[in-house]
Design a protein around this motif. Sequence first.
Motif, PDB file in Angstrom:
ATOM      1  N   ALA A   1       4.405 -17.331 -13.462  1.00 57.65           N
ATOM      2  CA  ALA A   1       4.647 -18.376 -14.466  1.00 57.65           C
ATOM      3  C   ALA A   1       4.055 -17.990 -15.817  1.00 57.65           C
ATOM      4  CB  ALA A   1       4.049 -19.701 -13.994  1.00 57.65           C
ATOM      5  N   PHE A   2       2.854 -17.425 -15.801  1.00 59.53           N
ATOM      6  CA  PHE A   2       2.221 -16.996 -17.058  1.00 59.53           C
ATOM      7  C   PHE A   2       3.073 -15.924 -17.747  1.00 59.53           C
ATOM      8  CE2 PHE A   2      -2.265 -18.041 -15.279  1.00 59.53           C
ATOM      9  CZ  PHE A   2      -2.019 -19.389 -15.489  1.00 59.53           C
ATOM     10  N   GLY A   3       3.541 -14.967 -16.957  1.00 60.97           N
ATOM     11  CA  GLY A   3       4.374 -13.908 -17.522  1.00 60.97           C
ATOM     12  C   GLY A   3       5.660 -14.446 -18.113  1.00 60.97           C
ATOM     13  N   LEU A   4       6.274 -15.398 -17.427  1.00 57.59           N
ATOM     14  CA  LEU A   4       7.522 -15.985 -17.926  1.00 57.59           C
ATOM     15  C   LEU A   4       7.284 -16.795 -19.204  1.00 57.59           C
ATOM     16  CD1 LEU A   4       9.177 -17.146 -14.578  1.00 57.59           C
ATOM     17  CD2 LEU A   4       9.914 -15.278 -16.071  1.00 57.59           C
ATOM     18  N   ILE A   5       6.154 -17.508 -19.262  1.00 55.88           N
ATOM     19  CA  ILE A   5       5.833 -18.290 -20.464  1.00 55.88           C
ATOM     20  C   ILE A   5       5.691 -17.371 -21.682  1.00 55.88           C
ATOM     21  CG2 ILE A   5       4.038 -19.668 -21.582  1.00 55.88           C
ATOM     22  CD1 ILE A   5       3.523 -20.960 -18.820  1.00 55.88           C
ATOM     23  N   VAL A   6       4.947 -16.290 -21.511  1.00 57.23           N
ATOM     24  CA  VAL A   6       4.774 -15.335 -22.617  1.00 57.23           C
ATOM     25  C   VAL A   6       6.105 -14.665 -22.935  1.00 57.23           C
ATOM     26  CG1 VAL A   6       3.638 -13.180 -23.302  1.00 57.23           C
ATOM     27  CG2 VAL A   6       2.340 -14.968 -22.139  1.00 57.23           C
ATOM     28  N   ASN A   7       6.903 -14.415 -21.926  1.00 58.05           N
ATOM     29  CA  ASN A   7       8.235 -13.846 -22.099  1.00 58.05           C
ATOM     30  C   ASN A   7       9.096 -14.752 -22.989  1.00 58.05           C
ATOM     31  OD1 ASN A   7      10.408 -12.205 -19.662  1.00 58.05           O
ATOM     32  ND2 ASN A   7      10.532 -12.328 -21.862  1.00 58.05           N
ATOM     33  N   VAL A   8       9.147 -16.021 -22.651  1.00 56.25           N
ATOM     34  CA  VAL A   8       9.941 -16.985 -23.418  1.00 56.25           C
ATOM     35  C   VAL A   8       9.395 -17.148 -24.830  1.00 56.25           C
ATOM     36  CG1 VAL A   8      10.613 -19.420 -23.573  1.00 56.25           C
ATOM     37  CG2 VAL A   8      10.718 -18.232 -21.368  1.00 56.25           C
ATOM     38  N   TYR A   9       8.070 -17.146 -24.960  1.00 54.80           N
ATOM     39  CA  TYR A   9       7.463 -17.268 -26.288  1.00 54.80           C
ATOM     40  C   TYR A   9       7.848 -16.082 -27.169  1.00 54.80           C
ATOM     41  CZ  TYR A   9       3.958 -18.040 -29.900  1.00 54.80           C
ATOM     42  OH  TYR A   9       3.324 -18.250 -31.103  1.00 54.80           O
ATOM     43  N   GLY A  10       7.874 -14.899 -26.583  1.00 57.06           N
ATOM     44  CA  GLY A  10       8.298 -13.717 -27.333  1.00 57.06           C
ATOM     45  C   GLY A  10       9.731 -13.838 -27.813  1.00 57.06           C
TER      46      GLY A  10
ATOM     47  N   TRP B   1       5.719  -7.185 -22.371  1.00 57.11           N
ATOM     48  CA  TRP B   1       4.491  -7.434 -21.606  1.00 57.11           C
ATOM     49  C   TRP B   1       4.718  -8.508 -20.554  1.00 57.11           C
ATOM     50  CZ3 TRP B   1      -0.330 -10.475 -23.570  1.00 57.11           C
ATOM     51  CH2 TRP B   1      -1.392 -10.299 -22.680  1.00 57.11           C
ATOM     52  N   GLY B   2       5.400  -9.591 -20.942  1.00 59.74           N
ATOM     53  CA  GLY B   2       5.659 -10.680 -20.009  1.00 59.74           C
ATOM     54  C   GLY B   2       6.480 -10.228 -18.814  1.00 59.74           C
ATOM     55  N   ILE B   3       7.526  -9.439 -19.083  1.00 62.51           N
ATOM     56  CA  ILE B   3       8.392  -8.959 -17.992  1.00 62.51           C
ATOM     57  C   ILE B   3       7.606  -8.046 -17.041  1.00 62.51           C
ATOM     58  CG2 ILE B   3      10.375  -7.495 -17.461  1.00 62.51           C
ATOM     59  CD1 ILE B   3      11.702  -8.543 -19.992  1.00 62.51           C
ATOM     60  N   LEU B   4       6.898  -7.086 -17.629  1.00 60.39           N
ATOM     61  CA  LEU B   4       6.131  -6.160 -16.784  1.00 60.39           C
ATOM     62  C   LEU B   4       5.065  -6.894 -15.974  1.00 60.39           C
ATOM     63  CD1 LEU B   4       5.640  -3.168 -19.275  1.00 60.39           C
ATOM     64  CD2 LEU B   4       7.235  -3.314 -17.347  1.00 60.39           C
ATOM     65  N   PHE B   5       4.482  -7.926 -16.589  1.00 59.56           N
ATOM     66  CA  PHE B   5       3.401  -8.657 -15.920  1.00 59.56           C
ATOM     67  C   PHE B   5       3.919  -9.434 -14.725  1.00 59.56           C
ATOM     68  CE2 PHE B   5       0.440 -12.143 -15.283  1.00 59.56           C
ATOM     69  CZ  PHE B   5      -0.789 -11.495 -15.346  1.00 59.56           C
ATOM     70  N   TRP B   6       4.969 -10.250 -14.938  1.00 57.82           N
ATOM     71  CA  TRP B   6       5.413 -11.071 -13.801  1.00 57.82           C
ATOM     72  C   TRP B   6       6.089 -10.237 -12.727  1.00 57.82           C
ATOM     73  CZ3 TRP B   6      10.474 -11.140 -12.443  1.00 57.82           C
ATOM     74  CH2 TRP B   6      11.455 -10.983 -13.435  1.00 57.82           C
ATOM     75  N   MET B   7       6.698  -9.115 -13.113  1.00 57.26           N
ATOM     76  CA  MET B   7       7.291  -8.237 -12.100  1.00 57.26           C
ATOM     77  C   MET B   7       6.206  -7.569 -11.244  1.00 57.26           C
ATOM     78  SD  MET B   7      10.479  -6.362 -14.055  1.00 57.26           S
ATOM     79  CE  MET B   7      10.856  -5.403 -12.582  1.00 57.26           C
ATOM     80  N   HIS B   8       5.035  -7.342 -11.850  1.00 50.59           N
ATOM     81  CA  HIS B   8       3.935  -6.690 -11.129  1.00 50.59           C
ATOM     82  C   HIS B   8       3.152  -7.669 -10.260  1.00 50.59           C
ATOM     83  CE1 HIS B   8       1.152  -3.416 -10.429  1.00 50.59           C
ATOM     84  NE2 HIS B   8       0.123  -4.182 -10.741  1.00 50.59           N
ATOM     85  N   HIS B   9       3.354  -8.986 -10.490  1.00 54.48           N
ATOM     86  CA  HIS B   9       2.597  -9.990  -9.729  1.00 54.48           C
ATOM     87  C   HIS B   9       3.538 -11.004  -9.069  1.00 54.48           C
ATOM     88  CE1 HIS B   9      -0.339  -8.488 -12.733  1.00 54.48           C
ATOM     89  NE2 HIS B   9      -1.205  -8.630 -11.744  1.00 54.48           N
ATOM     90  N   LEU B  10       4.592 -10.508  -8.459  1.00 55.86           N
ATOM     91  CA  LEU B  10       5.571 -11.396  -7.827  1.00 55.86           C
ATOM     92  C   LEU B  10       4.982 -12.192  -6.666  1.00 55.86           C
ATOM     93  CD1 LEU B  10       8.750  -9.096  -7.814  1.00 55.86           C
ATOM     94  CD2 LEU B  10       8.318 -11.118  -9.227  1.00 55.86           C
TER      95      LEU B  10
END
Length: 224
Positions: A81-90, A65-74
């Motif tokens: 940043a939100f997408g990367l945070i969730v990515n790292v948390y995962g 989800w994090g990867i798809l999110f930040w890639m869709h909102h570049l």
Amino acid sequence: MSALTMELDDLKLAWHELDRKLERQYTMDLLRLREERGQRVKSGLRPLVWGQALQMLFGVVCVIWGILFWMHHLGSAHLVAFGLIVNVYGIALIACGGAIHALVANNDYTAPVVAIQKRLASLRTTYIRAGLAVGLAWWLIWMPFVSMLLMTLFGVDLYRNAPSVFIAGTVVGVAGLLATWWFYRWARHPSRPRLAKLVEDNVTAASLRRAQALLDEIKQFERE
């Protein structure tokens, strides 16, 4: 006199033979108890393993989800940043769950009690530290999660529409994080053994406590 000596010798031999039989019987009983309790310890840890498997599955969802999110909102730095945070948390969820799985799988449940207890203590320490790490993070990480959820489902950018939520959330989150950590350290001080045990029991999985109780039974049998 010689007949009496022979009788005494026979009695000694019989006594030694009985002692050897009793020793063998005790050893066999102890081995059976270790094997039985070892299997019960292993099977008793299955809820912990399943729980960590679910945690790892949730971690995979967060990563994807994090990867798809930040890639869709570049084009938006805060959403990236939100997408990367969730990515790292995962990734952290997966790593913590994997570490606990490895400790459970690599334990020899037929080993001497002391060896199993050491591995169980290591497992318990890892579980508590990992749980604190991924649990305390929610004091702050709920904001990226909620923001991503609102953006994904409704296209609402919470950060732009209500920045005060993040200001208040950060202040409360940092204060709550520090207060929780302070209380945990304070409660576990050696001068408060009862409170320390209560806190440890509350943050330790029930399956780990049951496993320790089974090992205590074996240790008690060995002492007897």
